[in-house]
Design a protein around this motif. Structure first.
Motif, short mmCIF file in Angstrom:
data_model
loop_
_atom_site.label_atom_id
_atom_site.label_comp_id
_atom_site.label_asym_id
_atom_site.label_seq_id
_atom_site.Cartn_x
_atom_site.Cartn_y
_atom_site.Cartn_z
N ALA A 16 56.42 9.87 17.54
CA ALA A 16 54.97 10.40 18.21
C ALA A 16 54.89 10.45 20.15
O ALA A 16 54.03 11.49 20.09
N GLY A 17 55.09 10.19 20.94
CA GLY A 17 55.52 10.11 21.94
C GLY A 17 56.16 11.90 22.46
O GLY A 17 56.08 12.34 23.10
N VAL A 18 57.51 11.75 22.10
CA VAL A 18 58.26 13.16 22.36
C VAL A 18 57.42 14.39 21.95
O VAL A 18 56.51 15.08 22.36
N MET A 19 56.89 14.15 20.70
CA MET A 19 55.90 15.20 20.02
C MET A 19 54.59 15.99 20.72
O MET A 19 54.14 16.33 21.31
N ALA A 20 53.67 14.39 21.55
CA ALA A 20 52.99 14.75 21.82
C ALA A 20 53.19 14.69 23.78
O ALA A 20 52.16 16.19 24.29
N GLN A 21 53.95 14.60 24.10
CA GLN A 21 54.84 15.50 25.45
C GLN A 21 54.93 16.88 25.13
O GLN A 21 54.63 17.72 26.17
N ALA A 22 55.68 17.29 24.02
CA ALA A 22 55.65 18.43 23.59
C ALA A 22 54.51 19.14 24.11
O ALA A 22 54.64 20.63 24.19
N VAL A 23 53.25 18.82 23.19
CA VAL A 23 52.42 19.75 23.12
C VAL A 23 51.49 19.82 24.17
O VAL A 23 50.99 21.08 24.70
N ILE A 24 52.09 18.95 24.86
CA ILE A 24 51.33 18.38 26.37
C ILE A 24 51.85 19.79 27.09
O ILE A 24 50.50 20.15 28.12
N ARG A 25 53.07 20.02 27.31
CA ARG A 25 53.89 20.46 27.84
C ARG A 25 53.43 22.04 27.74
O ARG A 25 53.92 23.00 28.30
N PHE A 26 54.17 22.09 26.09
CA PHE A 26 54.27 23.72 26.05
C PHE A 26 53.03 24.55 24.75
O PHE A 26 52.14 25.22 24.41
N GLY A 27 52.01 22.89 25.11
CA GLY A 27 50.38 24.18 24.13
C GLY A 27 50.62 23.54 22.70
O GLY A 27 51.44 23.16 22.35
N PRO A 28 49.89 24.19 21.63
CA PRO A 28 49.18 23.71 20.97
C PRO A 28 49.83 24.67 19.91
O PRO A 28 50.85 23.76 18.71
N SER A 29 50.92 25.72 20.66
CA SER A 29 51.57 26.09 19.86
C SER A 29 52.99 26.03 19.67
O SER A 29 53.93 26.35 18.95
N ALA A 30 53.05 24.99 20.75
CA ALA A 30 54.35 23.69 20.11
C ALA A 30 54.94 22.76 18.65
O ALA A 30 55.86 22.66 18.34
N VAL A 31 54.02 23.46 18.13
CA VAL A 31 53.78 22.45 16.75
C VAL A 31 53.73 23.61 15.08
O VAL A 31 53.53 23.23 14.09
N GLY A 32 52.84 24.78 15.98
CA GLY A 32 53.15 25.28 15.10
C GLY A 32 54.31 25.91 14.33
O GLY A 32 55.10 26.92 15.76
N PHE A 33 54.40 25.74 13.58
CA PHE A 33 55.80 26.58 12.47
C PHE A 33 55.50 28.16 11.99
O PHE A 33 54.70 27.89 11.30
N ALA A 34 56.52 28.27 11.64
CA ALA A 34 55.93 30.01 10.92
C ALA A 34 56.41 29.26 9.19
O ALA A 34 55.61 29.85 8.98
N ASP A 35 57.62 28.37 9.12
CA ASP A 35 57.63 28.49 7.60
C ASP A 35 57.76 27.21 7.53
O ASP A 35 57.70 26.24 8.38
N SER A 36 58.07 25.93 6.96
CA SER A 36 58.07 24.47 6.49
C SER A 36 59.84 24.42 6.44
O SER A 36 60.15 23.58 7.53
N GLY A 37 60.82 25.59 6.57
CA GLY A 37 61.94 25.15 7.60
C GLY A 37 62.01 24.88 8.58
O GLY A 37 62.42 23.86 9.25
N GLU A 38 60.74 25.32 9.82
CA GLU A 38 61.55 24.94 11.16
C GLU A 38 60.39 23.72 11.01
O GLU A 38 61.16 23.04 11.03
N ALA A 39 59.67 23.12 10.38
CA ALA A 39 58.60 22.39 10.11
C ALA A 39 60.14 21.32 9.64
O ALA A 39 60.00 19.88 10.71
N LEU A 40 60.76 21.20 9.11
CA LEU A 40 61.71 20.36 7.99
C LEU A 40 62.56 20.10 9.29
O LEU A 40 63.06 18.94 9.34
N ALA A 41 63.28 21.35 10.07
CA ALA A 41 64.33 21.53 10.66
C ALA A 41 63.71 20.17 12.42
O ALA A 41 64.35 19.15 13.28
N ALA A 42 62.12 20.33 12.79
CA ALA A 42 61.59 19.17 13.86
C ALA A 42 61.77 18.19 13.09
O ALA A 42 61.95 17.22 14.12
N LEU A 43 61.42 17.64 12.00
CA LEU A 43 61.23 16.80 11.51
C LEU A 43 62.27 15.74 12.04
O LEU A 43 62.50 14.39 11.63
N VAL A 44 63.08 16.50 11.13
CA VAL A 44 64.54 16.32 10.99
C VAL A 44 64.73 15.35 12.61
O VAL A 44 65.67 14.24 12.67
N SER A 45 64.85 16.69 13.42
CA SER A 45 65.13 16.20 15.08
C SER A 45 64.45 15.22 15.52
O SER A 45 65.22 14.33 16.40
#
Length: 120
Positions: A16-45
């Protein structure tokens, strides 16, 4: 903290901290995914970071059980704030480096627990 509330917090604070730091650094577009495959890849990482938060959480839990509740929270917040950016940089080297940095940065709380436990 409730008996069952520790484990979700202990396992999810670092991702959660890593994800929050990405949102703070890159803005809300950092957690916006084009499709579910990208979201799944982010969760796996982020799954690599799940067990890496345990050393600090378990060390702070030991302080908590010794009766140093405020110190446990302060240590968790302070070392957690240092661990999140360190694991981001260690992530460039791989999952073993992430785990090594997380353990290394949790050593002060374990040393404090050992010293306080022996002191009585």
């Amino acid at each position: 903290m409730a008996r069952r509330g520790f484990w979700p917090l202990a396992l999810l604070w670092l991702p959660a901290g890593v994800m929050a730091q990405a949102v703070i650094r890159f803005g809300p577009s950092a957690v916006g995914f084009a499709d579910s495959g990208e979201a799944l890849a982010a969760l796996v990482s982020l799954a690599v970071a799940v067990p890496c938060g345990l050393p600090l959480a378990l060390g702070c839990r030991r302080l908590w059980r010794l009766g140093y509740r405020r110190a446990a929270w302060a240590t968790a917040i302070g070392l957690g704030a240092v661990t999140i950016p360190a694991t981001l940089f260690a992530g460039l080297l791989g999952p073993v480096a992430v785990a090594a940095w997380a353990v290394l940065l949790s050593l002060p709380v374990w040393i404090a627990w050992l010293w306080l436990a022996r002191r009585g």
